[in-house]
Design an enzyme around this catalytic site. Structure first.
Site, PDB file in Angstrom:
ATOM      1  N   SER A 192      19.687  18.857  20.823  1.00 11.20           N
ATOM      2  CA  SER A 192      20.475  20.077  20.994  1.00 11.20           C
ATOM      3  C   SER A 192      21.916  19.838  20.536  1.00 11.20           C
ATOM      4  CB  SER A 192      20.399  20.528  22.461  1.00 11.20           C
ATOM      5  OG  SER A 192      20.945  21.805  22.625  1.00 11.20           O
ATOM      6  N   ASP A 241      42.897  27.957  16.063  1.00  9.55           N
ATOM      7  CA  ASP A 241      42.694  26.846  15.136  1.00  9.55           C
ATOM      8  C   ASP A 241      41.990  25.677  15.831  1.00  9.55           C
ATOM      9  OD1 ASP A 241      44.111  28.390  13.332  1.00  9.55           O
ATOM     10  OD2 ASP A 241      46.025  27.433  13.826  1.00  9.55           O
ATOM     11  N   HIS A 280      12.784  24.528  23.499  1.00  5.79           N
ATOM     12  CA  HIS A 280      13.982  23.739  23.251  1.00  5.79           C
ATOM     13  C   HIS A 280      13.961  22.417  24.012  1.00  5.79           C
ATOM     14  CE1 HIS A 280      18.141  23.280  21.947  1.00  5.79           C
ATOM     15  NE2 HIS A 280      18.476  22.957  23.178  1.00  5.79           N
TER      16      HIS A 280
END
Length: 568
Positions: free
Chosen positions: A268, A490, A543
Site C-alpha cells: 500500500s 508547496d 487490498h
C-alpha cells in the site's frame, strides 16, 4: 577468496596468536571462506582440508581454533556459552567498525552524514524466528535546514534455521499507512515465513510510528501550536522515509552482501515509498516488490482528487455487495441511523467523548468494505448495536472505539491527503470532501436522507473529512493542524519521472483489480511511467492480500521478479 565444501560445520571465533585475525567456522553452512578485510570467515593453516566428522574431532584437539570446543561432542549439541559470548562480542566490534567506515560517496541525494552506528538491542526468539532490535538517530530534516533528531527503530528477523548465515540478502519491508508501525511477528507465518527462507527481513517502524518517535495524541501537542505541529509533520512523508531507509541500509547491510544493496517489499503506502526509492536511490536496490501499492498517476503533481473520483464508484459497488450479502442489514442500519439522528446532539456521546453520528457510523466502511473478511466483521459489529432494552450495547461501543485508528495512529488521518502532493501549488484542500459534495454523490451518501427515502445507507471508505475533527474526540485537538496541512501549497517532489522511465531495477507488482483503496486504473497510468514493471493483476484478493494470504503472494512476486514466472 577460497570456498570449500565441508561435511561438518560449527561456529567458533578466536584470535589466532600468529596473525591476530579473527577465525570463524560458520554453523550449518556448506562452505568455508577465507578472511577478507574485517569479515568473519575461517582462516587457519589447514583451511584447505576437507573435514569429515571424525577428522573434525581429531583436528579440534590439535589446533587452537578448536580448543574452545571442549566437550562439544556432536553437531546437535548447543555451542558452549563462552563461545556464544565471544561470538557476540566479535560480531559487535566488527559490525561497529564496518559501519563506521561506510563511504560517504554512496549517500543518496540530499542525505547528509548521519549516525550510522545503531544501538543493538537484544536478540529474542519466537517460534521459527530470531529477532534483533536496532535503534538509530536520524535527522528530523535530512536537508539540515531544521535542527533536531528523531529515533528510528528496526527489527531484523531471520529464520531460526538461517540464523548463522551471514550471506543472506536483506529485505526491507515498507508498511502501509501512512502512520502505521511495522508488523510485530509472533511466529514464522504468512509472508514473513516465505521471506525468511531466503532473506534477512528488516521491519522498519517508519518515522512517527511504533518506536520511531511515534506521533500520538499525547506527543503531538508537545511539539507546540498548530503552526509548529504542521511544520514538524512536513518531515513525515515518503521522501523523508526513504532517506531514513538509506541511513539504515548503510548501517546494517555489509558491503560484501550484494554490494551493500537490499530488496524492498512495499505494501500500500509502502509501495508509494518504494516508488520514491526507485526515483532517488535506485543504485541501493536489488529488486522491488509491491502489493496493492503502485502510486496512482505518479507523473501528476497532485492526484488526491483523481483518487477520490475513482474510489467513490468503487464504494458504491462495495456497499451493494455488502447488502447483497446481508440483506437484513438494510433495515438494521436504517434503524441505527434513525436512533442516532434522534439524539439531542444528533448523535450518541461515547465514553471517549466521540460523538457517534450517522456520518461517523458511515466511516465503518473504511476497513469493513475494503479488507479481507471486512464485510463479515462489519455485519457482526452492527448486529450488536442494540441491547435487549433498545439502548446502545456496551459491546458495540467498545468494538467501535477500537475499530478506528484515530487515537493510536493519528498520522493516518492528518497526513492522509498530503501524501499525494508534489511540487508547487499542490494543496489537497479536502479533496475527499469536495468529491463527496458533487451532485452525483452528495445525496447518495447522506445517511439521514437515505432513511427518509427508504434507501440503503452507504458507508464511506478510506477518506478523511473535515467534520471528523469535530465528531472524533481524538482528532479534535488537531483540527487547525489538519487545516494548515490541507491548505499547504508547496510540497517536496516524491517521484522523478525521468529516472523511472529509465528504470533498470527489477520490479514486480501485485495489482488488485477490485482494490477499494488504490484504484486499479490509476495504477495502470503509473505503470506506464516505470520501465520494466511486471504486474500480476488479480481479483482474487482485496487490498489486504498481504495479510490474508501473504505467503502465496510473496512467493509469486519473487518468482515473477526473478524470471521464474515469465510474462509476455
Amino acid at each position: 577468496m577460497q570456498a570449500l565444501q565441508t561435511q561438518f560445520a560449527a561456529e567458533v571465533a578466536s584470535e589466532d596468536p600468529r596473525n591476530g585475525e579473527v577465525t570463524v567456522l560458520l554453523v550449518d553452512k556448506p562452505f568455508i571462506e577465507a578472511n577478507e578485510k574485517d569479515m568473519l570467515y575461517m582462516q587457519c593453516s589447514f583451511s584447505t582440508a576437507r573435514f569429515s566428522k571424525p577428522q573434525f574431532r581429531t583436528q579440534r584437539s590439535e589446533h587452537p581454533l578448536f580448543a574452545i570446543f571442549r566437550g562439544f561432542a556432536s553437531r546437535q549439541q548447543a555451542v558452549m556459552g563462552d563461545v556464544e559470548r565471544l561470538l557476540d562480542s566479535k560480531r559487535q566490534k566488527l559490525r561497529q567498525s564496518s559501519i563506521a567506515q561506510a563511504s560517504a560517496s554512496e549517500d543518496m541525494r540530499s542525505v547528509p552524514e548521519g549516525s550510522l552506528v545503531p544501538v543493538v538491542g537484544p536478540t529474542v526468539k519466537v517460534p521459527g524466528l530470531l529477532i534483533t532490535d536496532y535503534a538509530f538517530k536520524v535527522p528530523l530534516d535530512h536537508s539540515g535546514k531544521e535542527p533536531g533528531e528523531i529515533n528510528l527503530f528496526i527489527r531484523e528477523v531471520v529464520g531460526s534455521n538461517n540464523s548463522a548465515s551471514h550471506r543472506l540478502p536483506y529485505l526491507l519491508y515498507l508498511q502501509g499507512g501512512p502512520g502505521f508501525e511495522a508488523p510485530r511477528p509472533t511466529e514464522s507465518s504468512g509472508w514473513i515465513k516465505s521471506a525468511v527462507s531466503s532473506f534477512r527481513v528488516l521491519l522498519m517502524d517508519q518515522r512517527g510510528t511504533g518506536k520511531s518517535s511515534a506521533i500520538t495524541t499525547t506527543s503531538l501537542p508537545k511539539i507546540g501550536d498548530a503552526v509548529q505541529q504542521a511544520k514538524y509533520l512536513n518531515f513525515f512523508r515518503a521522501d523523508s522515509i526513504v532517506k531514513d531507509a538509506e541511513l539504515v541500509r548503510k548501517g546494517l547491510v555489509p558491503k560484501d552482501c550484494y554490494g551493500g544493496r537490499w530488496s524492498l517489499l512495499g505494501q500500500s503506502f509502502g509501495g508509494f515509498c518504494a516508488a520514491t526509492y526507485l526515483s532517488f536511490a535506485p543504485d541501493a536496490l536489488i529488486e522491488v516488490l509491491m502489493t496493492g501499492g503502485v502510486p496512482p498517476r505518479l507523473h501528476l503533481p497532485n492526484t488526491a482528487e483523481d483518487v477520490y473520483r475513482a474510489v467513490f464508484p468503487r464504494l458504491i459497488t462495495q456497499n451493494q455487495k455488502y447488502y447483497a450479502r446481508f440483506p437484513d442489514d438494510v433495515a438494521l442500519v436504517q434503524k441505527i441511523v434513525s436512533f442516532l439522528a434522534s439524539q439531542p446532539d444528533d448523535g450518541f456521546r461515547l465514553p471517549s467523548g466521540t460523538l457517534l453520528t450517522p456520518r461517523t457510523l458511515q466511516t465503518l466502511g473504511l476497513s469493513g468494505l475494503g479488507s479481507g473478511g471486512g464485510l463479515e466483521r462489519m455485519h457482526y459489529l452492527l448486529e450488536s448495536f442494540f441491547d435487549c432494552s433498545g439502548d446502545v450495547n456496551p459491546t458495540f461501543i467498545k468494538q467501535f472505539e477500537t475499530w478506528q485508528p484515530w487515537d493510536t495512529n493519528p498520522l493516518y488521518a492528518i497526513m492522509q491527503e498530503t501524501l499525494y502532493g508534489q511540487g508547487p501549488n499542490t494543496a489537497a484542500l479536502w479533496a475527499a470532501q469536495r468529491i463527496r459534495a458533487l451532485p452525483e454523490y452528495c445525496e447518495l451518501f447522506d445517511a439521514v436522507e437515505a432513511v427518509k427515502t427508504k434507501r440503503p445507507v452507504y458507508f464511506t471508505g478510506e477518506m478523511v473529512f473535515p467534520w471528523m475533527y469535530e465528531d472524533f474526540a481524538e482528532l479534535r485537538p488537531f483540527k487547525d493542524t489538519a487545516e494548515l496541512l490541507e491548505s499547504q501549497r508547496d510540497w517536496p517532489m516524491l517521484y522523478d519521472i525521468e529516472v523511472l522511465k529509465e528504470n533498470q531495477i527489477p520490479v514486480a507488482a501485485a495489482v488488485y483489480v477490485d482494490d477499494m483503496y488504490v484504484d486499479y486504473n490509476l495504477c495502470q497510468d503509473s505503470i506506464k511511467h516505470i520501465k520494466g514493471v511486471r504486474q500480476w493483476a488479480t481479483n482474487e484478493f482485496k487490498h489486504s492480500g498481504i495479510r490474508d494470504d501473504g505467503g502465496r503472494i510473496f512467493d509469486r512476486l519473487i518468482n515473477i521478479v526473478r524470471d521464474s514466472i515469465l510474462q509476455e
